[in-house]
Design an enzyme around this catalytic site. Sequence first.
Site, mmCIF file in Angstrom:
data_model
loop_
_atom_site.group_PDB
_atom_site.id
_atom_site.type_symbol
_atom_site.label_atom_id
_atom_site.label_comp_id
_atom_site.label_asym_id
_atom_site.label_seq_id
_atom_site.Cartn_x
_atom_site.Cartn_y
_atom_site.Cartn_z
ATOM 1 N N CYS A 84 -81.233 23.251 64.497
ATOM 2 C CA CYS A 84 -82.230 22.135 64.306
ATOM 3 C C CYS A 84 -81.734 21.540 62.844
ATOM 4 O O CYS A 84 -81.297 22.239 61.804
ATOM 5 C CB CYS A 84 -83.613 22.516 64.158
ATOM 6 N N TYR A 86 -83.311 19.814 61.047
ATOM 7 C CA TYR A 86 -84.240 20.001 59.758
ATOM 8 C C TYR A 86 -84.643 21.475 59.263
ATOM 9 O O TYR A 86 -85.692 21.689 58.764
ATOM 10 C CB TYR A 86 -85.494 19.011 60.012
ATOM 11 N N THR A 154 -94.132 33.945 67.422
ATOM 12 C CA THR A 154 -94.053 32.615 67.293
ATOM 13 C C THR A 154 -92.448 32.480 67.719
ATOM 14 O O THR A 154 -91.305 32.826 67.219
ATOM 15 C CB THR A 154 -94.198 32.363 65.909
ATOM 16 N N SER A 178 -93.136 26.614 69.025
ATOM 17 C CA SER A 178 -92.803 25.425 68.184
ATOM 18 C C SER A 178 -92.004 24.504 69.090
ATOM 19 O O SER A 178 -91.054 24.520 69.880
ATOM 20 C CB SER A 178 -91.845 25.735 67.125
ATOM 21 N N MET A 249 -94.089 20.607 55.057
ATOM 22 C CA MET A 249 -94.106 21.571 53.915
ATOM 23 C C MET A 249 -92.809 21.548 53.109
ATOM 24 O O MET A 249 -91.633 21.821 53.921
ATOM 25 C CB MET A 249 -94.584 22.969 54.057
ATOM 26 N N ARG A 317 -102.980 36.835 54.889
ATOM 27 C CA ARG A 317 -101.501 36.958 55.411
ATOM 28 C C ARG A 317 -100.596 37.563 54.470
ATOM 29 O O ARG A 317 -100.689 37.248 53.395
ATOM 30 C CB ARG A 317 -101.086 35.612 55.857
ATOM 31 N N CYS A 329 -97.074 35.490 49.525
ATOM 32 C CA CYS A 329 -97.679 34.013 49.748
ATOM 33 C C CYS A 329 -96.296 33.254 50.052
ATOM 34 O O CYS A 329 -95.104 33.402 49.687
ATOM 35 C CB CYS A 329 -98.077 33.464 48.280
ATOM 36 N N ASP A 606 -81.351 -4.385 61.463
ATOM 37 C CA ASP A 606 -82.996 -4.243 61.991
ATOM 38 C C ASP A 606 -83.510 -3.207 61.190
ATOM 39 O O ASP A 606 -84.747 -3.437 60.798
ATOM 40 C CB ASP A 606 -82.665 -3.668 63.474
#
Length: 636
Positions: A84, A86, A154, A178, A249, A317, A329, A606
Site C-alpha cells: 500500500c 500509504y 484483523t 480492512s 491517524m 487495550r 498505548c 484541471d
Amino acid sequence: MAARPVSRMLQRVLRSGLRSCSSGAPVTQHRPGEPLQTAAEELSRRRQFLREHAAPFSAFLTDSFGRQHSYLRISLTEKCNLRCQYCMPEEGVPLTPKADLLTTEEILTLARLFVREGIDKIRLTGGEPLIRPDVVDIVARLHQLEGLRTIGITTNGINLARLLPQLQKAGLSAINISLDTLVPAKFEFIVRRKGFHKVMEGIHKAIELGYSPVKVNCVVMRGLNEDELLDFVALTEGLPLDVRFIEYMPFDGNRWNFKKMVSYKEMLDTLRQQWPELEKLPEEESSTAKAFKIPGFRGQLSFITSMSEHFCGTCNRLRITADGNLKVCLFGNSEVSLRDHLRAGASEEELRRVIGAAVGRKKRQHAGMFSIAQMKNRPMILIEFLLLLQDSPPAIPSIFSQDPFRVQGIRHRVSFSNQKATLWEGGWFPRTPLLAQWRLRSSCPQRHYSSHLDSDANPKCLSAVAQAPATPSGPLPTADQLTHVDREGRAAMVDVGGKPDTERVAVASAVVLLGSTAFKLVQENQLKKGDALAVAQLAGVQAAKLTSQLIPLCHHVALSHVQVWLELDATRHAVGIRASCRARGPTGVEMEALTAAAVAALTVYDMCKAVSRDIVLGEIKLLSKTGGQRGDFQRT
C-alpha cells in the site's frame, strides 16, 4: 469457586449431556434427530457462561487510573502481501530479522500468561496475519486457553475466503477486514496489487459462515476516499456489516497532515444529509467506536474517533508487536521487550512484574493530534496492520473523482446503488492493471512521480533549457505522403494488416508553466483537490491506453508498458512531464506517448485552475521513437 455453584454446574452438565470446552464453558453435544446448533449460538452460550464465571481481575493489568486491560492485540508478522502506498514510509520499512521475532511458542506463552491475569479477548494482527503459515494452529491453541472469550483477527482479506473455514473450526470468533475503497481500479492503485475481488469474496465468505457483524475498517482521508462514505453505508442496507470509519491517524513516516483528516462530526454530517433518520446506538463498555444505525438496514456503521474525540478514559487495550515489545498505548513510543525477558529465562512472576510496571506507567491519555504527529513512533506496519494509516507520498489523491476516463466502477452514491449488487455478488470486477508507483528522490527537494513499477532507474529532472531542433535518424514522409487520407483527400485509417510485428517504443514530453502561487501549492501538496502529480500520473497512464478512442484514426495498440514521470522545475515554476510507451505490433506508439503527456498536462491544469488561470501548457513533443519501416527518430 464455591462448592454450590460447582455442584450446580456439574448437575447441568450431567443432566443435559454436555461436554466442556477448554475454557470450562459448556458445549452442546449434538444428538441424532436434533437440529444442528449454529456456530453463533454456540459462541453465544460460551460467552454467557464465561461472563457468569469470571475470575477476579489481575492487579498487574490495572493501571494507576483504574483501567482494567482485558483486550490484547498480538502482531503475528511484520510482512504483508500488499504494498500500500500509504502504509509505509517513503524509504520503506526495514523488517526485523526472523531470529528476533517471537516464535509460535513464545506467542502462546505470553498469551497464556495474559489470559491467566484477566485478558479475555485476543486479536491477531500483523503485517498481514493470514500469511503466517501456522495461523490456523495458533488460533486453535489460543482457543484452548481457559478464560479466553473472543479470538479475533484483523486482515486485508486477500487470503480470508480460503482460510476462514479452517479458522472458524479452530475457534476464530470475530473478523475485521480492512478496505478503504469500493472502486476496483482505485484499490489496485492504492495497494499496487490486484485482489479487490478476493477481499469481496472474503467478506461474503464471512457472512456465509455466520459471522455477524462482519466489521469493515475504512480509514477516511480527504482527497482519497471521503467521497465514498455514502457507498460504504449503503452496503449495510442488505448485509450484516459494521462499517467502521476511522479518522486518519499519524504514524512515523506517513507525513500526517491535519488537512487530510476527516473528522467524525464532518462524516456524520455528510451521512445525515442522506439519512436524517440515522440513530445512535448505546455504547458498549470500553468500546472505541460510536455506533449508529439506519432504521430498516441490516447492518450498522461506526466511527473510531481517535483524533477528534479520544476514548483514552475507557481504554482496555494492550499490544504486543511481532518482535515481542509490549505497547500500552498505540500512540505512545514507550515499549518494553517481553521477548528479551522470555529468552533470558524470566519466570512468570518476573514477567508479571515487568508487565505490571509497564501498565502502571500508562498515561491518562495520549497527546493531542498535533503532538502525536511530531512524535517518533513505529510505522503502523510494524505495530499492527490496518491497511490504512499512512500516507506516503504525502497524499494519495482523490484520483477517481478527478478521472476523466471513468476507470472506476463507481462514482458517488447515485451510480453505486445500481452496481452494488453485481460488485458484491462477485459477478463483475473491472480488471485494471497495476497502475503506478510513486518515486521520490530523497536527495532532491523536488517531488518526482513515476508510474514505472520495478525499475532501478533514477529518472533525471527534465531540463528547463529549451530543446534543440530534432535530428531524425531515418527518413520522414513528405507532404504528398500523408498516410491518413485517401486519393480524394478524405480521412482514412491506414491498413496495417500486412506490416510485420516489431518492437515499438516512443517517448514524449510536455511542460506546464504554473506560476509561483500554484507551483508552491503543488510542491507542498496543499491543493484542495488533492495531489496534482499523482492524479496527472494516473491520467497519463489511462490516456495512453485509451488513445484509439480519443484520436479517431489511431489503431488500437496493446501496450506492454506505460511509464509517466512528473517532476517539478523550481526555476520556471513548472511541471515537467515525460511519457514512455512500448508495444510489439505493426504500428507505432508515438501517439500513445504524446496523448499520455498531453492528458497529464491537462490534468495538472484541471487540478490547479481554481488557484490560477494563468497556466500555460506547452512543449508537447515527441522525443524519440524506435521500430517501424520509417526508421528511428531521436530529438537532440
